[in-house]
Design a protein around this motif. Structure first.
Motif, PDB file in Angstrom:
ATOM      1  N   MET A   1       0.853  -1.171   0.000  1.00 45.48           N
ATOM      2  CA  MET A   1       0.000   0.000   0.000  1.00 45.48           C
ATOM      3  C   MET A   1       0.896   1.230   0.000  1.00 45.48           C
ATOM      4  O   MET A   1       1.879   1.291   0.717  1.00 45.48           O
ATOM      5  N   ASN A   2       0.518   2.220  -0.798  1.00 48.39           N
ATOM      6  CA  ASN A   2       1.269   3.469  -0.812  1.00 48.39           C
ATOM      7  C   ASN A   2       0.453   4.563  -0.128  1.00 48.39           C
ATOM      8  O   ASN A   2      -0.677   4.336   0.318  1.00 48.39           O
ATOM      9  N   GLY A   3       1.025   5.745  -0.048  1.00 46.55           N
ATOM     10  CA  GLY A   3       0.366   6.847   0.647  1.00 46.55           C
ATOM     11  C   GLY A   3      -0.971   7.237   0.036  1.00 46.55           C
ATOM     12  O   GLY A   3      -1.919   7.567   0.753  1.00 46.55           O
ATOM     13  N   VAL A   4      -1.059   7.206  -1.292  1.00 48.45           N
ATOM     14  CA  VAL A   4      -2.316   7.566  -1.958  1.00 48.45           C
ATOM     15  C   VAL A   4      -3.389   6.539  -1.627  1.00 48.45           C
ATOM     16  O   VAL A   4      -4.528   6.895  -1.294  1.00 48.45           O
ATOM     17  N   GLU A   5      -3.027   5.263  -1.696  1.00 53.53           N
ATOM     18  CA  GLU A   5      -4.004   4.217  -1.372  1.00 53.53           C
ATOM     19  C   GLU A   5      -4.463   4.321   0.084  1.00 53.53           C
ATOM     20  O   GLU A   5      -5.645   4.166   0.379  1.00 53.53           O
ATOM     21  N   LEU A   6      -3.525   4.596   0.977  1.00 53.90           N
ATOM     22  CA  LEU A   6      -3.879   4.755   2.388  1.00 53.90           C
ATOM     23  C   LEU A   6      -4.812   5.946   2.578  1.00 53.90           C
ATOM     24  O   LEU A   6      -5.804   5.868   3.311  1.00 53.90           O
ATOM     25  N   PHE A   7      -4.512   7.047   1.915  1.00 55.06           N
ATOM     26  CA  PHE A   7      -5.364   8.229   1.992  1.00 55.06           C
ATOM     27  C   PHE A   7      -6.772   7.917   1.491  1.00 55.06           C
ATOM     28  O   PHE A   7      -7.774   8.256   2.141  1.00 55.06           O
TER      29      PHE A   7
END
Length: 152
Positions: A1-7
């Protein structure tokens, strides 16, 4: 998971949470603003008792008018109390109420089952729903500590 997906996951979880909240008396149209703002204000007041609308606005980044509306809703629900600041009678201090009101107890006891089912597009496989609920419990246990204020 990357930051965009987490957001994006966080935004999805917030929407599910908002959908799970019971309607306020008189319906949601009675109150301008969102439940999100009310919960943000309530969380800030819990970690900063004796605060002011301006201080909450500064910490949360929300406009003062939205915080004022949220505080009015919280006061009406019995979640907070207000009093004039004895040191500066132009300021109003906001504190969590000593005991949860019936409305606060109702909101805190609301189950998320129906909101999760709706988010999943209808009645999911019970094992899938149980797995999702367990994952949310794990996230809550690790990320929601009552001793740590929410991050701005």
């Amino acid at each position: 998971m990357n930051g965009v997906e987490l957001f994006l996951l966080g935004r999805t979880l917030m929407k599910i949470g908002e959908d799970a909240l019971p309607e306020p008396p008189g319906g949601s149209r009675r109150y301008p603003g969102s439940a999100r703002n009310v919960l943000i204000a309530a969380g800030d007041i819990a970690f900063h008792p004796g605060t002011t609308v301006g201080e909450i606005a500064a910490r949360t980044g929300l406009p003062q008018s939205q915080i004022s509306t949220a505080v009015a809703r919280l006061k009406e629900a019995g979640a907070v109390t207000t009093a004039l600041d004895p040191a500066d009678r132009r300021r109003t201090l906001i504190r969590p109420a000593g005991r949860p009101s019936a409305r606060v107890a109702e909101v805190r006891s609301t189950d998320v089952h129906d909101a999760l089912v709706a988010a999943l597009g209808g009645e999911p496989d019970p094992a899938h729903l149980a797995e999702l609920t367990a994952a949310l419990d794990v996230l809550a246990r690790h990320l929601l500590s009552p001793d740590v204020p929410p991050q701005d």
